[in-house]
Scaffold this motif. Structure first.
Motif, short mmCIF file in Angstrom:
data_model
loop_
_atom_site.label_atom_id
_atom_site.label_comp_id
_atom_site.label_asym_id
_atom_site.label_seq_id
_atom_site.Cartn_x
_atom_site.Cartn_y
_atom_site.Cartn_z
N GLY A 348 0.78 -1.23 0.00
CA GLY A 348 0.00 0.00 0.00
C GLY A 348 0.81 1.27 0.00
N HIS A 349 2.13 1.18 -0.14
CA HIS A 349 3.00 2.35 -0.14
C HIS A 349 3.57 2.57 -1.54
CE1 HIS A 349 2.61 2.03 4.16
NE2 HIS A 349 3.14 0.82 4.14
N TYR A 350 3.90 3.80 -1.85
CA TYR A 350 4.45 4.13 -3.16
C TYR A 350 5.98 4.02 -3.12
CZ TYR A 350 0.02 5.63 -5.14
OH TYR A 350 -1.25 5.66 -5.63
N THR A 351 6.51 3.41 -4.17
CA THR A 351 7.96 3.29 -4.32
C THR A 351 8.34 3.53 -5.77
OG1 THR A 351 7.86 0.89 -4.75
CG2 THR A 351 8.15 1.59 -2.46
N CYS A 352 9.62 3.77 -6.01
CA CYS A 352 10.13 3.96 -7.37
C CYS A 352 10.01 2.67 -8.17
CB CYS A 352 11.60 4.36 -7.32
SG CYS A 352 11.90 6.04 -6.78
N HIS A 353 10.01 2.84 -9.48
CA HIS A 353 10.15 1.68 -10.38
C HIS A 353 11.58 1.16 -10.20
CE1 HIS A 353 10.16 -0.90 -13.82
NE2 HIS A 353 9.00 -0.47 -14.27
N SER A 354 11.72 -0.11 -9.94
CA SER A 354 13.03 -0.66 -9.57
C SER A 354 13.99 -0.83 -10.73
CB SER A 354 12.85 -2.00 -8.86
OG SER A 354 12.22 -2.94 -9.71
N VAL A 355 13.48 -0.99 -11.96
CA VAL A 355 14.38 -1.26 -13.08
C VAL A 355 15.32 -0.08 -13.39
CG1 VAL A 355 14.50 -1.77 -15.56
CG2 VAL A 355 12.98 -3.09 -14.09
N PRO A 356 14.83 1.17 -13.49
CA PRO A 356 15.78 2.27 -13.68
C PRO A 356 16.78 2.40 -12.53
CG PRO A 356 13.55 2.98 -14.19
CD PRO A 356 13.43 1.64 -13.55
N LEU A 357 16.33 2.10 -11.32
CA LEU A 357 17.25 2.17 -10.17
C LEU A 357 18.34 1.11 -10.29
CD1 LEU A 357 14.74 2.66 -7.21
CD2 LEU A 357 16.02 4.41 -8.47
N ALA A 358 17.95 -0.09 -10.69
CA ALA A 358 18.94 -1.16 -10.88
C ALA A 358 19.90 -0.81 -12.01
CB ALA A 358 18.24 -2.48 -11.17
N ALA A 359 19.37 -0.19 -13.07
CA ALA A 359 20.23 0.23 -14.18
C ALA A 359 21.25 1.25 -13.71
CB ALA A 359 19.38 0.80 -15.32
N SER A 360 20.82 2.16 -12.84
CA SER A 360 21.74 3.15 -12.29
C SER A 360 22.87 2.48 -11.52
CB SER A 360 20.99 4.11 -11.36
OG SER A 360 21.87 4.96 -10.67
N GLY A 361 22.52 1.53 -10.66
CA GLY A 361 23.55 0.84 -9.89
C GLY A 361 24.51 0.07 -10.77
N MET A 362 23.97 -0.61 -11.77
CA MET A 362 24.82 -1.38 -12.69
C MET A 362 25.77 -0.47 -13.46
SD MET A 362 23.59 -3.82 -15.85
CE MET A 362 22.86 -2.42 -16.72
N LEU A 363 25.25 0.64 -13.99
CA LEU A 363 26.07 1.54 -14.80
C LEU A 363 27.05 2.33 -13.95
CD1 LEU A 363 23.37 2.86 -17.28
CD2 LEU A 363 25.18 1.20 -17.74
N HIS A 364 26.62 2.73 -12.75
CA HIS A 364 27.50 3.54 -11.90
C HIS A 364 28.77 2.80 -11.53
CE1 HIS A 364 28.58 6.76 -9.23
NE2 HIS A 364 28.54 5.99 -8.17
N ALA A 365 28.69 1.48 -11.42
CA ALA A 365 29.88 0.69 -11.11
C ALA A 365 30.97 0.88 -12.16
CB ALA A 365 29.51 -0.79 -11.00
N LYS A 366 30.57 1.23 -13.38
CA LYS A 366 31.54 1.48 -14.45
C LYS A 366 31.73 2.98 -14.71
CE LYS A 366 30.73 -2.84 -16.96
NZ LYS A 366 30.38 -3.46 -18.26
N LEU A 367 30.66 3.73 -14.52
CA LEU A 367 30.73 5.16 -14.86
C LEU A 367 31.53 5.96 -13.85
CD1 LEU A 367 27.08 5.84 -16.12
CD2 LEU A 367 29.17 5.53 -17.47
N TYR A 368 31.46 5.59 -12.56
CA TYR A 368 32.25 6.37 -11.60
C TYR A 368 33.75 6.21 -11.82
CZ TYR A 368 34.20 8.54 -7.52
OH TYR A 368 34.95 9.36 -6.70
#
Length: 473
Positions: A348-368
């Motif tokens: 019953g609570h609102y949360t972000c769509h998880s796929v863009p968040l997962a994409a951020s984590g995956m890409l940040h490991a290389k982008l940083y």
């Protein structure tokens, strides 16, 4: 026994005073008597005190009810975006350099409170502790990884140092023994939140534990790595203020009161903690916002250094700055996408769509790491040779020379030196190297997470007709 009454009046000053609470923190072979005043830790402690004071009524960090937004359950998509703005504000206070800023575990705990039924008979404990932490604005961190010895050595050579486990129960609670790591920020935290990181076997009920414990609890000792704040604060301007420290936490028959126990001897509840509470959507939201702000910090530093040195008109440097800007915009866009597509979960609570968040984590490991590489290329030799704090003393031998020789576009030589020292902090020492390693491994082994992301993407992808349906049929 109930949770203690919250301290709603806590300030940064009272936090600093409270660090002398008897906690046992060993750092580089010595026991730190007072983290608020020790040269190796006072910068980080001071920042956290400032962060607590930044939670003033009406500010972005608190909701309309006066409580920290990181502890807020969202009743609308707008509330999700408001929480994201609070994450961004907190991240900007440290340039995104604090991988374990207190809002991270705060939002994990919030997800548990919103799905308290997962914890069965301990669900009221979760709700009570969440309310206590929220009212007191506790500085929380977690300890979830197992010590390396347990990964490959047999039980006959483990000795007394082994993975944390329950050794007995009493009328007062669960007695635990063993170690957990890599508890980032733990020397400075009010409380540790402990839960398993890896899947447990059916015969590992003694390790199926989830609980909260004050850092100053008798029998709990933290063995921290050496501080990277080894230079004068102005020569290491980032390390001196934002070195969180990482530690191994050793529990020597520590009693965890029943009201702070959330999971005990329930392998299924431990193994299903993430899907059973939806906690990843909460945690990844905070980490995705922080990744974006951290990239923004690297870009701003590179841009200022390039302009001061007059390199911002060189085509190669402009291309490098453009790539850095693209990294920032990619990570920002993923946050916007996740927040825009916020949805109500099964609790019953609102949360972000998880796929863009997962994409951020995956890409940040290389982008940083790439962002730091670009910063090195743009600043170049200025990372090695630049004015230091001693040169700012008008009576020093190098003062006038450095003032003149390093003068740049719109800045004098000493101001230019301050920029270069900050850039060197991110690229040339152990603090900067740890930042890169931290982001590479934040979500675990990068190759494993990429494979996991494929599954997430396919699972959540909406079925659509494409031209391939025509040309391959």
């Amino acid at each position: 026994m109930s949770i203690a009454s919250p301290d709603r009046s806590r300030t940064g000053k009272s936090y600093l005073t409270g660090l002398a609470d008897g906690r046992r923190v060993h750092l580089a072979g010595r026991l730190v008597e007072d983290l608020a005043h020790d040269p190796a830790t006072e910068g980080m402690a001071g920042y956290l005190a400032d962060l607590l004071d930044a939670h003033h009524p009406g500010g972005e960090l608190v909701a309309a009810d006066g409580r920290p937004r990181a502890f807020s359950l969202a009743d609308s998509a707008q509330a999700v975006r408001d929480r994201g703005r609070a994450f961004a504000r907190t991240a900007r206070l440290s340039g995104g350099l604090m991988g374990r800023s207190p809002d991270f575990v705060a939002t994990v705990l919030t997800s548990w409170a919103g799905a308290a039924g997962h914890f069965g008979g301990y669900q009221e404990n979760i709700r009570d502790f969440w309310q206590f932490a929220r009212e007191s604005n506790l500085i929380l961190t977690h300890a979830i990884s197992d010590p390396p010895a347990d990964r490959h050595l047999g039980p006959d050579v483990r000795g007394e140092v082994q993975t944390l486990r329950a050794v007995r129960t009493t009328g007062d609670g669960v007695v635990v023994r063993g170690a957990k790591m890599l508890a980032t920020l733990s020397p400075f935290a009010d409380e540790l939140v402990v839960y398993p990181f890896r899947p447990l076997r059916d015969d590992e009920e003694d390790q199926a534990l989830c609980f909260a414990v004050p850092v100053a609890t008798p029998g709990l000792t933290l063995y921290s790595r050496p501080s990277y704040a080894t230079l004068p604060s102005s020569d290491g301007p980032l390390a001196s203020r934002f070195d969180e420290l990482d530690a191994v936490c050793h529990f020597d028959d520590v009693l965890i009161p029943w009201n702070r126990v959330f999971i005990h001897a329930d392998v299924a509840a431990a193994n299903n903690l993430r899907p059973g509470t939806g906690m990843t959507a909460y945690a990844w939201h905070q980490s995705a916002v922080r990744a974006w702000i951290k990239a923004e910090t690297v870009f701003d530093l590179a841009d200022r250094c390039a302009k001061a040195a007059g390199r911002d008109q060189q085509q190669t440097v402009r291309q490098q700055l453009g790539e850095l800007a693209g990294i920032v915009e990619t990570l920002r866009g993923l946050v916007v996408s996740a927040e825009t597509d916020a949805r109500q979960d099964r609790f019953g609570h609102y949360t972000c769509h998880s796929v863009p968040l997962a994409a951020s984590g995956m890409l940040h490991a290389k982008l940083y790491p790439r962002a730091v590489e670009l910063l090195q290329q743009i600043v170049s030799s200025g990372l090695v040779m630049h004015p230091v704090t001693a040169d700012e003393d008008p009576g020093s031998a190098g003062h006038q020379f450095m003032q003149t020789y390093f003068a740049g576009a719109g800045v004098d030589g000493l101001a230019h030196g301050r920029l270069l020292r900050a850039a060197a902090d991110l690229t040339m020492n152990r603090f900067g190297s740890r930042q890169v390693l931290y982001e590479r491994l934040f979500l675990g082994p990068p190759d494993a997470f990429q494979a996991k992301f494929y599954d997430l993407f396919i699972e959540r992808r909406e079925s659509t007709d494409t031209v391939l349906d025509d040309v391959t049929s």
